[in-house]
Design a protein around this motif. Sequence first.
Motif, short mmCIF file in Angstrom:
data_model
loop_
_atom_site.label_atom_id
_atom_site.label_comp_id
_atom_site.label_asym_id
_atom_site.label_seq_id
_atom_site.Cartn_x
_atom_site.Cartn_y
_atom_site.Cartn_z
N PRO A 84 -43.10 -15.57 -38.81
CA PRO A 84 -42.30 -13.99 -39.48
C PRO A 84 -43.85 -13.40 -39.74
O PRO A 84 -43.46 -11.53 -39.73
CB PRO A 84 -42.48 -14.35 -41.11
N PHE A 85 -44.77 -13.32 -39.59
CA PHE A 85 -45.89 -12.81 -39.41
C PHE A 85 -47.29 -13.18 -39.11
O PHE A 85 -47.08 -14.03 -38.74
CB PHE A 85 -46.38 -12.17 -40.96
N VAL A 109 -53.17 -6.80 -40.13
CA VAL A 109 -51.99 -7.52 -40.17
C VAL A 109 -51.27 -7.05 -41.59
O VAL A 109 -50.71 -7.71 -42.44
CB VAL A 109 -50.50 -8.24 -39.60
N LYS A 110 -50.71 -5.81 -41.73
CA LYS A 110 -49.44 -5.66 -42.88
C LYS A 110 -48.43 -6.24 -42.91
O LYS A 110 -47.40 -6.10 -42.32
CB LYS A 110 -49.91 -4.16 -43.62
N LYS A 111 -48.47 -6.63 -44.73
CA LYS A 111 -47.32 -7.40 -44.94
C LYS A 111 -46.72 -7.25 -46.92
O LYS A 111 -47.79 -7.22 -47.21
CB LYS A 111 -47.05 -8.84 -44.23
N THR A 112 -45.23 -7.25 -47.03
CA THR A 112 -45.52 -6.81 -48.11
C THR A 112 -45.61 -8.45 -48.83
O THR A 112 -45.98 -9.50 -48.26
CB THR A 112 -44.38 -6.41 -48.47
N ARG A 168 -45.70 -12.49 -47.97
CA ARG A 168 -46.92 -13.51 -48.24
C ARG A 168 -46.34 -14.27 -48.68
O ARG A 168 -46.25 -16.15 -48.68
CB ARG A 168 -47.70 -12.51 -49.13
N LEU A 169 -45.67 -14.41 -49.99
CA LEU A 169 -45.16 -15.57 -51.31
C LEU A 169 -44.59 -15.98 -50.82
O LEU A 169 -44.02 -17.60 -50.96
CB LEU A 169 -44.52 -14.51 -52.66
N ARG A 170 -43.21 -15.74 -49.40
CA ARG A 170 -42.62 -16.68 -49.44
C ARG A 170 -42.48 -17.47 -48.55
O ARG A 170 -42.59 -18.79 -48.46
CB ARG A 170 -41.11 -15.51 -48.50
N TYR A 171 -43.90 -17.06 -47.50
CA TYR A 171 -44.34 -18.03 -46.12
C TYR A 171 -45.85 -18.48 -46.67
O TYR A 171 -46.90 -17.77 -46.25
CB TYR A 171 -44.31 -17.72 -44.79
N SER A 194 -31.50 -6.14 -65.63
CA SER A 194 -31.94 -5.85 -64.77
C SER A 194 -32.33 -5.15 -64.46
O SER A 194 -33.31 -4.45 -63.60
CB SER A 194 -30.87 -5.82 -63.11
N LEU A 195 -32.21 -4.38 -65.54
CA LEU A 195 -32.60 -2.79 -65.57
C LEU A 195 -34.05 -2.59 -66.65
O LEU A 195 -34.70 -1.59 -66.55
CB LEU A 195 -32.13 -1.78 -66.53
N ASN A 196 -34.25 -3.78 -67.02
CA ASN A 196 -35.30 -3.73 -68.24
C ASN A 196 -36.63 -4.62 -67.08
O ASN A 196 -37.26 -4.80 -67.29
CB ASN A 196 -34.91 -5.25 -68.98
N HIS A 197 -35.94 -5.66 -65.83
CA HIS A 197 -36.82 -5.83 -64.80
C HIS A 197 -36.88 -5.19 -63.72
O HIS A 197 -36.42 -5.56 -62.42
CB HIS A 197 -36.40 -7.42 -64.67
N PRO A 198 -37.73 -4.13 -63.58
CA PRO A 198 -37.03 -3.38 -62.10
C PRO A 198 -37.75 -4.11 -61.16
O PRO A 198 -38.62 -4.43 -61.58
CB PRO A 198 -37.97 -2.03 -62.56
N CYS A 199 -37.60 -3.64 -60.06
CA CYS A 199 -37.47 -4.49 -58.93
C CYS A 199 -39.34 -4.50 -58.88
O CYS A 199 -39.89 -3.24 -58.47
CB CYS A 199 -36.94 -4.24 -58.07
N HIS A 200 -39.80 -5.33 -58.06
CA HIS A 200 -41.36 -5.39 -58.08
C HIS A 200 -41.08 -6.31 -56.43
O HIS A 200 -40.96 -5.91 -55.71
CB HIS A 200 -41.72 -6.19 -59.14
N PRO A 201 -42.49 -7.00 -56.30
CA PRO A 201 -42.30 -7.75 -55.29
C PRO A 201 -41.47 -8.24 -54.62
O PRO A 201 -41.32 -8.15 -53.81
CB PRO A 201 -43.69 -8.69 -55.22
N GLU A 202 -40.39 -8.78 -55.39
CA GLU A 202 -39.59 -9.71 -54.54
C GLU A 202 -38.31 -8.82 -54.10
O GLU A 202 -37.07 -9.80 -53.36
CB GLU A 202 -38.52 -10.60 -55.85
N SER A 203 -38.18 -7.59 -54.73
CA SER A 203 -37.14 -6.72 -53.57
C SER A 203 -37.45 -6.93 -52.60
O SER A 203 -37.27 -6.97 -51.63
CB SER A 203 -36.87 -5.60 -54.26
#
Length: 652
Positions: free
Chosen positions: A154-155, A161-164, A168-171, A643-652
């Motif tokens: 995947p990378f 090499v830039k990756k989100t 990185r956490l998924r792999y 979901s409003l209280n937890h705005p998306c971060h790295p997992e979005s």
Amino acid sequence: MFCWLSRLYRGLSRPTRRTTQLIWGSFSRSLVLSSQRRIPELSSFVARTNTCGELRSSHLGQEVTLCGWIQYRRQNIFLVLRDFHGLVQVIIPQDESAASVKKILCEAPMESVVQVSGTVISRPPGQENPKMPTGEIEIKVKTAKLLNSCKKLPFEIKDFVKKTEALRLRYRYLDLRGVQMQYNLRLRSQMVMKMREYLCNLHGFVDIETPTLFKRTPGGAKEFVIPSREPGKFYSLPQSPQQFKQLLMVGGLDRYFQVARCYRDEGSRPDRQPEFTQIDIEMSFVEQTGIQSLTEGLLQYSWPSDRDPVVVPFPSMTFAEALASYGTDKPDTRFGMKIVDISDMFRNTEVGFLQDALSKPQGTIKAICIPEGEKYLKRKDIESIRKFAADHFNQEVLPIFLKTNNNWNSPVAKFIMEKQGLGLIRLLETQEEDVVLLTAGEHKKACSLLGKLRLECADLLEARGVALRDPALFSFLWVVDFPLFFPKEENPEELETAHHPFTAPHPSDIHHLYTEPQKVRSQHYDLVLNGSEIGGGSIRIHDAELQHYILATVLKEDVKLLSHLLQALDYGAPPHGGIAIGLDRLMCLVTGAPSIRDVIAFPKSFQGHDLMSNAPDSIPPEELKPYHIQVSWPTDSETKKSSLNHPCHPES
Ligand code: ASP
């Protein structure tokens, strides 16, 4: 030519950018050599004779077997093999008799795992690579074995090499192959090793594991609960081994330490993890100064030898002083811009909101001076500073621009008398082109606001090229003399503990405990590094009666939950105290990593998820049955709200 050289530019979590350049091969060697007198045997028990990163001219002529990942291949002639220790160039044989070896090495996809055997030879003159630690040699391969072929990744495994972060956490297992993660985890392991050595070998501490399945502890952070097979009964995951370490002292263990896993269900916070690691310490017959000296010695001993040495003793500051001068209990003392109380100068002011503030109890006027702010802060910065103060603190902030000849330029300039102006210049030590930010209000609120603005402005100045904080500097500080209790935010009439309910009162304040407990200082100390709290501890209450009084009468806690501890204190508990050092945060600062997730092998995401395995995960109802629990599914509107209280971060 060797574009595989990994260049890494990493920044300190906040606020200074720090540059680290790591190159495969050199980093792991320096790690190994810097911290251990004996060079460890890196190829014992395994199917290789050497590591890729260790080969030098001194190995010329040796027959070696290497195992590693294919990092690069060029023209089907050169192959670069990588292991945790570094890179080495391998020459793919071209003659007919070695056709099968050539086939393996030319056809294996990148990142496949291979084993090669051959001879260490010197590179032809002019083809040496001085930037590569193994750059004088190469391997003339005789045999090769494909140990495992690699599918398309995947990378790419190259740090540049830039990756989100989500990817990185998924792999994570692939992310860990990168230079920086390898460095971070290996340095962490080495520092922990040195800590063990210092504590156990030099000072007689005993490494003791304590339970993870425990019960609720009153006060403090929210705990994770674990269902049990007994209806309605739950374990809790400990926030820390606090009770156990105290009970170990009652048990006569005298000096305990543990690399302890702690769990706190505190929701999503960028610099927190639901599970984290502490170097947890407790000692009997000790006073605050003893714990402080031990901690200083521990950090000094385990500090990486390629950094500036840790200077001890660390400076110390009271909580009251930290709040008054820095607006926080974790001051970043690498730079000035301290908060100054200028109330006295404005007793006769004509400015309405200043007058108003001073007429109230605890009313003050405070200021900070931003050096050369006029040059570096833009009008829109000042606007956003004022908006921040209004939105988050309901406070007004007045900017004062100091012009040539100390002329003032401010919305209230005409109300500032010459005497006041001169006084301000003296107190704040202002110079031409500085900007003063002034606010008025209740002491704690005004200090907290200016403390935040101080850090914001430091970030702004640094973003514009001002060298304010030395990235190589590690500025340790003890913060001491905390109040024993704080008023609860939601109900200031009630008190909660500033540290935890087992912290002993300051001996000179004990007389206030039964009449004005809010006035009692504690024997609690925090260790701060570059503006981050990296440790905290206290001398404990070892008297059951006092502990009972604080729990039941002051904190209104259910003492039944702690009856085992209260009983233990009655059975000859020695005086004791301890500390816990947050290992993740410490490592984050030491490595200059942008996030604590970068010093943890398998961290949770910002929202507490394991993006690799998808934990937490659902469980079928029949598997919940033995625990006598049922899921009460949220309604649509509750889901939306959360979901409003937890705005998306790295997992979005
Ligand atoms: N248990 C405390 C904490 O985790 C540290 C201590 O008081 O030793 O913060």
